[in-house]
Motif scaffolding. Structure first.
Motif, PDB file in Angstrom:
ATOM      1  N   GLY A   1       0.784  -1.234   0.000  1.00  0.00           N
ATOM      2  CA  GLY A   1       0.000   0.000   0.000  1.00  0.00           C
ATOM      3  C   GLY A   1       0.810   1.275   0.000  1.00  0.00           C
ATOM      4  O   GLY A   1       0.252   2.364   0.023  1.00  0.00           O
ATOM      5  N   LYS A   2       2.126   1.171  -0.020  1.00  0.00           N
ATOM      6  CA  LYS A   2       2.972   2.364  -0.041  1.00  0.00           C
ATOM      7  C   LYS A   2       3.110   2.870  -1.483  1.00  0.00           C
ATOM      8  O   LYS A   2       2.945   2.114  -2.427  1.00  0.00           O
ATOM      9  N   PRO A   3       3.442   4.158  -1.654  1.00  0.00           N
ATOM     10  CA  PRO A   3       3.557   4.688  -3.017  1.00  0.00           C
ATOM     11  C   PRO A   3       4.718   4.068  -3.776  1.00  0.00           C
ATOM     12  O   PRO A   3       5.767   3.782  -3.208  1.00  0.00           O
ATOM     13  N   THR A   4       4.490   3.842  -5.065  1.00  0.00           N
ATOM     14  CA  THR A   4       5.515   3.249  -5.914  1.00  0.00           C
ATOM     15  C   THR A   4       5.474   3.883  -7.296  1.00  0.00           C
ATOM     16  O   THR A   4       4.461   4.454  -7.699  1.00  0.00           O
ATOM     17  N   ARG A   5       6.590   3.757  -8.003  1.00  0.00           N
ATOM     18  CA  ARG A   5       6.609   4.165  -9.410  1.00  0.00           C
ATOM     19  C   ARG A   5       6.074   3.010 -10.243  1.00  0.00           C
ATOM     20  O   ARG A   5       6.009   1.874  -9.771  1.00  0.00           O
ATOM     21  N   VAL A   6       5.726   3.311 -11.480  1.00  0.00           N
ATOM     22  CA  VAL A   6       5.121   2.307 -12.348  1.00  0.00           C
ATOM     23  C   VAL A   6       6.027   2.030 -13.533  1.00  0.00           C
ATOM     24  O   VAL A   6       6.549   2.951 -14.153  1.00  0.00           O
ATOM     25  N   GLY A   7       6.231   0.745 -13.818  1.00  0.00           N
ATOM     26  CA  GLY A   7       6.977   0.340 -14.997  1.00  0.00           C
ATOM     27  C   GLY A   7       6.106  -0.560 -15.846  1.00  0.00           C
ATOM     28  O   GLY A   7       4.963  -0.855 -15.501  1.00  0.00           O
TER      29      GLY A   7
ATOM     30  N   ARG B   1       1.272  -3.284 -16.399  1.00  0.00           N
ATOM     31  CA  ARG B   1       1.939  -2.325 -15.522  1.00  0.00           C
ATOM     32  C   ARG B   1       2.498  -3.065 -14.315  1.00  0.00           C
ATOM     33  O   ARG B   1       1.879  -3.978 -13.788  1.00  0.00           O
ATOM     34  N   VAL B   2       3.685  -2.638 -13.877  1.00  0.00           N
ATOM     35  CA  VAL B   2       4.384  -3.315 -12.787  1.00  0.00           C
ATOM     36  C   VAL B   2       4.797  -2.283 -11.749  1.00  0.00           C
ATOM     37  O   VAL B   2       5.252  -1.191 -12.095  1.00  0.00           O
TER      38      VAL B   2
END
Length: 105
Positions: A77-83, A94-95
């Motif tokens: 649930g923490k913020p992440t970038r998307v690849g 999307r990963v």
């Protein structure tokens, strides 16, 4: 933006008065690079009475710039970038960069 944030995603606010809050993306405006997130950036608007609504002061969500939000990691649930990753069957998914999990809606 480049399809990294989509309608229905759960996002976390990175900056501003609602920093740390999370919610679902209700609407996107790709031209203006803005998103409306449920329960975030709530403002009061004076509404004139009409046949549909009673009127008065209503609270609703205003848009927030996409640079101030990040997709939440499906794992913690923490913020992440998307690849992006291409699967064996040819689908592009999307990963989450943080955990490597695929982002489903």
């Amino acid at each position: 933006m480049a399809n990294k944030i989509k309608k229905g995603d759960t996002v976390v606010v990175l900056s501003g008065k609602d920093k740390g809050k999370s919610g679902e993306v209700l609407r996107l405006d790709p031209r203006e690079q803005r998103a409306v997130v449920q329960g975030v950036n709530v403002v009061k608007r004076h509404q004139r009475q009409s046949m549909q609504s009673q009127g008065g002061i209503e609270e609703k969500e205003a848009s927030i710039h996409v640079s101030n939000i990040a997709v939440s990691d499906p794992k913690d649930g923490k913020p992440t970038r998307v690849g992006f990753r291409t699967l064996d069957d040819g689908r592009k998914v999307r990963v989450a960069r943080r955990s490597g999990e695929t982002i489903d809606r």
